[in-house]
Design a protein around this motif. Structure first.
Motif, mmCIF file in Angstrom:
data_model
loop_
_atom_site.group_PDB
_atom_site.id
_atom_site.type_symbol
_atom_site.label_atom_id
_atom_site.label_comp_id
_atom_site.label_asym_id
_atom_site.label_seq_id
_atom_site.Cartn_x
_atom_site.Cartn_y
_atom_site.Cartn_z
ATOM 1 N N GLY A 20 69.969 33.550 15.092
ATOM 2 C CA GLY A 20 70.851 33.751 16.238
ATOM 3 C C GLY A 20 71.985 34.692 15.912
ATOM 4 O O GLY A 20 71.923 35.453 14.943
ATOM 5 N N HIS A 21 73.033 34.611 16.708
ATOM 6 C CA HIS A 21 74.187 35.486 16.480
ATOM 7 C C HIS A 21 75.479 34.807 16.924
ATOM 8 O O HIS A 21 75.463 33.842 17.698
ATOM 9 C CB HIS A 21 74.011 36.829 17.199
ATOM 10 C CG HIS A 21 73.804 36.700 18.673
ATOM 11 N ND1 HIS A 21 72.551 36.603 19.249
ATOM 12 C CD2 HIS A 21 74.687 36.644 19.708
ATOM 13 C CE1 HIS A 21 72.665 36.502 20.559
ATOM 14 N NE2 HIS A 21 73.948 36.517 20.861
ATOM 15 N N ILE A 22 76.596 35.321 16.431
ATOM 16 C CA ILE A 22 77.923 34.816 16.761
ATOM 17 C C ILE A 22 78.385 35.458 18.075
ATOM 18 O O ILE A 22 78.134 36.640 18.338
ATOM 19 C CB ILE A 22 78.921 35.132 15.632
ATOM 20 C CG1 ILE A 22 78.512 34.398 14.343
ATOM 21 C CG2 ILE A 22 80.345 34.760 16.036
ATOM 22 C CD1 ILE A 22 78.547 32.889 14.426
ATOM 23 N N THR A 23 79.067 34.666 18.901
ATOM 24 C CA THR A 23 79.543 35.131 20.210
ATOM 25 C C THR A 23 81.041 34.887 20.353
ATOM 26 O O THR A 23 81.680 34.327 19.452
ATOM 27 C CB THR A 23 78.809 34.402 21.347
ATOM 28 O OG1 THR A 23 79.118 32.989 21.268
ATOM 29 C CG2 THR A 23 77.295 34.586 21.235
ATOM 30 N N LYS A 24 81.566 35.273 21.492
ATOM 31 C CA LYS A 24 82.961 34.970 21.802
ATOM 32 C C LYS A 24 83.135 33.450 21.917
ATOM 33 O O LYS A 24 82.224 32.750 22.368
ATOM 34 C CB LYS A 24 83.365 35.641 23.113
ATOM 35 C CG LYS A 24 83.351 37.163 23.072
ATOM 36 C CD LYS A 24 83.723 37.738 24.428
ATOM 37 C CE LYS A 24 83.699 39.271 24.392
ATOM 38 N NZ LYS A 24 84.021 39.859 25.718
ATOM 39 N N PRO A 25 84.313 32.937 21.569
ATOM 40 C CA PRO A 25 84.503 31.479 21.589
ATOM 41 C C PRO A 25 84.316 30.855 22.972
ATOM 42 O O PRO A 25 83.824 29.732 23.090
ATOM 43 C CB PRO A 25 85.938 31.302 21.081
ATOM 44 C CG PRO A 25 86.597 32.635 21.245
ATOM 45 C CD PRO A 25 85.510 33.644 21.078
ATOM 46 N N GLU A 26 84.668 31.598 24.024
ATOM 47 C CA GLU A 26 84.548 31.032 25.377
ATOM 48 C C GLU A 26 83.093 30.852 25.814
ATOM 49 O O GLU A 26 82.819 30.144 26.799
ATOM 50 C CB GLU A 26 85.301 31.897 26.393
ATOM 51 C CG GLU A 26 84.879 33.358 26.440
ATOM 52 C CD GLU A 26 85.730 34.234 25.548
ATOM 53 O OE1 GLU A 26 85.870 35.435 25.872
ATOM 54 O OE2 GLU A 26 86.266 33.723 24.541
ATOM 55 N N LEU A 27 82.150 31.454 25.088
ATOM 56 C CA LEU A 27 80.729 31.297 25.429
ATOM 57 C C LEU A 27 80.127 30.028 24.824
ATOM 58 O O LEU A 27 78.974 29.688 25.103
ATOM 59 C CB LEU A 27 79.943 32.526 24.972
ATOM 60 C CG LEU A 27 80.312 33.842 25.669
ATOM 61 C CD1 LEU A 27 79.492 35.000 25.119
ATOM 62 C CD2 LEU A 27 80.134 33.722 27.181
ATOM 63 N N GLY A 28 80.898 29.341 23.997
ATOM 64 C CA GLY A 28 80.485 28.044 23.486
ATOM 65 C C GLY A 28 79.417 28.106 22.410
ATOM 66 O O GLY A 28 79.190 29.140 21.784
ATOM 67 N N HIS A 29 78.751 26.964 22.217
ATOM 68 C CA HIS A 29 77.722 26.818 21.182
ATOM 69 C C HIS A 29 76.402 26.533 21.893
ATOM 70 O O HIS A 29 76.223 25.455 22.459
ATOM 71 C CB HIS A 29 78.078 25.679 20.227
ATOM 72 C CG HIS A 29 79.504 25.715 19.781
ATOM 73 N ND1 HIS A 29 80.502 24.995 20.425
ATOM 74 C CD2 HIS A 29 80.108 26.399 18.773
ATOM 75 C CE1 HIS A 29 81.657 25.224 19.816
ATOM 76 N NE2 HIS A 29 81.449 26.073 18.818
ATOM 77 N N VAL A 30 75.491 27.481 21.852
ATOM 78 C CA VAL A 30 74.309 27.429 22.697
ATOM 79 C C VAL A 30 73.021 27.426 21.873
ATOM 80 O O VAL A 30 72.869 28.193 20.924
ATOM 81 C CB VAL A 30 74.284 28.631 23.669
ATOM 82 C CG1 VAL A 30 73.008 28.631 24.513
ATOM 83 C CG2 VAL A 30 75.516 28.608 24.565
ATOM 84 N N LEU A 31 72.096 26.527 22.254
ATOM 85 C CA LEU A 31 70.738 26.530 21.741
ATOM 86 C C LEU A 31 69.824 26.995 22.862
ATOM 87 O O LEU A 31 69.801 26.390 23.947
ATOM 88 C CB LEU A 31 70.322 25.128 21.281
ATOM 89 C CG LEU A 31 68.839 24.946 20.949
ATOM 90 C CD1 LEU A 31 68.459 25.744 19.695
ATOM 91 C CD2 LEU A 31 68.487 23.468 20.769
ATOM 92 N N VAL A 32 69.082 28.057 22.638
ATOM 93 C CA VAL A 32 68.127 28.567 23.623
ATOM 94 C C VAL A 32 66.751 28.006 23.275
ATOM 95 O O VAL A 32 66.229 28.250 22.186
ATOM 96 C CB VAL A 32 68.092 30.115 23.628
ATOM 97 C CG1 VAL A 32 67.104 30.615 24.688
ATOM 98 C CG2 VAL A 32 69.482 30.674 23.889
ATOM 99 N N SER A 33 66.173 27.237 24.194
ATOM 100 C CA SER A 33 64.894 26.575 23.940
ATOM 101 C C SER A 33 63.730 27.574 23.989
ATOM 102 O O SER A 33 63.901 28.730 24.369
ATOM 103 C CB SER A 33 64.665 25.461 24.958
ATOM 104 O OG SER A 33 64.461 26.017 26.244
#
Length: 370
Positions: free
Chosen positions: A339-352
């Motif tokens: 995966g990759h690091i994002t802006k903090p406001e985008l949260g912590h996401v798992l894409v199924s």
């Protein structure tokens, strides 16, 4: 031999008498009030882990030699997770009377084998008595140049998220061991129940020979581990990934943030995000999962992705690298881009696998949650 016959200092002498320092930074090791270390041109790294019987290990299914190996490796792994080189180790043990000198020699044989693999000097420690089982406290000391140290707080937006090895196998190994332990004790419980009933109705004498045969068979109980050897290895013979650190150095890659996976990928990744003040996005289809892990999860009716995210005790390295290192990372064996690091406001996401998005929750092991 009873430990009391040797005494504390006699035991220390017996376990450490032929230990010879391998590192120039070890000026003086076991034998005085303190070890003497010298690091003129580098930073000193120090990590400590405590392992408690009944919480971190079960002597029903881990022998003392493997326990010694694992106890050393989990500490060595922390030094590697800072991009450092492990150099020295202190070992403290609290022992109950059920342990013998020979038991401790077995423990030390595993401990020393792990230290020898990575060139670590055992330079001291302590021993005392325990009324509640075996307690192990290990401190590992390492070194690194100031500019080489990698913290958890260095991840930046667009950095790539990588893991070494595969995930979830150690947890599946634990589930396998717990299952076979439960089978064994259920058979003992069933036999004791039959004996109690026979004594109650007066038929015990006529059935005693049968009960002795059944008891003898239980003593020779063989757990069903066929085809699952890799899972046992991952749980019982932990490996610190110093080879990955070396591979990254040779490729000219310096991670921006890094830690080892002891409590589960989800928990560790959220630690990095919290300390780096960033968000993350990882993809289920890119999580590295061994075939035996998947088979065991299906056999136990468990979700293999949940096991990979939250199982813990993998002791693989989780790290982030600049996006410019993408091509270099792809050329390295046993390193996986997840995966990759994002802006903090985008949260912590798992894409199924079917492209649905879920919050990545920290559900890894919590030793204080009893």
């Amino acid at each position: 031999m009873e430990i009391a016959k040797l005494g504390e200092f006699g035991l220390i002498d017996r376990l450490t008498q032929d230990i010879k320092p391998q590192n120039t930074s070890t000026k003086y090791g076991v034998g005085d009030d303190c070890a003497v270390l010298h690091y003129p041109d580098s930073e000193v790294l120090v990590t400590t882990d405590m392992l408690m019987e009944g919480v971190h290990f079960d002597l029903t299914y881990i022998d003392l030699k493997h326990l010694g190996w694992k106890s050393a490796m989990v500490n060595i792994s922390d030094i590697f997770a800072m991009n450092g080189k492990p150099r020295q180790m202190t070992v403290s043990l609290a022992l109950s009377k059920r342990f013998t000198v020979e038991d401790l020699e077995l423990f030390y044989s595993g401990l020393r084998a792990a230290c020898e693999k990575w060139g670590v000097d055992i330079v001291g420690g302590d021993t005392t008595s325990s009324y509640t089982g075996l307690a192990i406290s290990i401190t590992c000391i390492g070194e690194a140049r100031k500019e080489d140290i990698v913290y958890r707080n260095g991840a930046k937006e667009t950095d790539l998220i990588c893991v070494s090895g595969d995930l979830g196998a150690a947890y599946m190994g634990l589930q396998l061991l717990e299952r076979e332990k439960a089978v064994y004790y259920s058979q003992i419980e069933e036999l004791n129940k039959k004996i109690a009933e026979a004594k109650q109705n007066g038929t015990y004498e006529s059935q005693s020979s049968k009960f002795k045969v059944q008891s003898s068979k239980l003593q020779d109980f063989q757990p069903d581990f066929a085809g699952k050897e890799y899972l046992l290895q991952r749980q019982l013979k932990t490996e610190a990934r110093g080879d990955i650190i070396q591979r990254l150095r040779e490729a000219g890659i310096r991670p921006t943030a890094m830690m080892d996976i002891s409590d589960g990928l989800s928990s560790e990744l959220r630690h990095i995000c919290k300390q780096s003040h960033v968000g993350c996005r990882i993809f289920e289809k890119q999580l590295p999962i061994d075939y035996q892990t998947a088979v065991m999860a299906e056999e136990l009716n468990m979700n293999v992705t949940t096991c990979a995210l939250n199982g813990g005790e993998d002791y693989e390295l989780l790290f982030t690298v600049p996006i410019g290192d993408h091509e270099k990372i792809q050329q390295l064996d046993d390193i996986h881009l997840i995966g990759h690091i994002t802006k903090p406001e985008l949260g912590h996401v798992l894409v199924s696998r079917d492209d649905q998005e879920f919050e990545l929750k920290a559900q890894g092991w919590n030793p204080l949650q009893r």
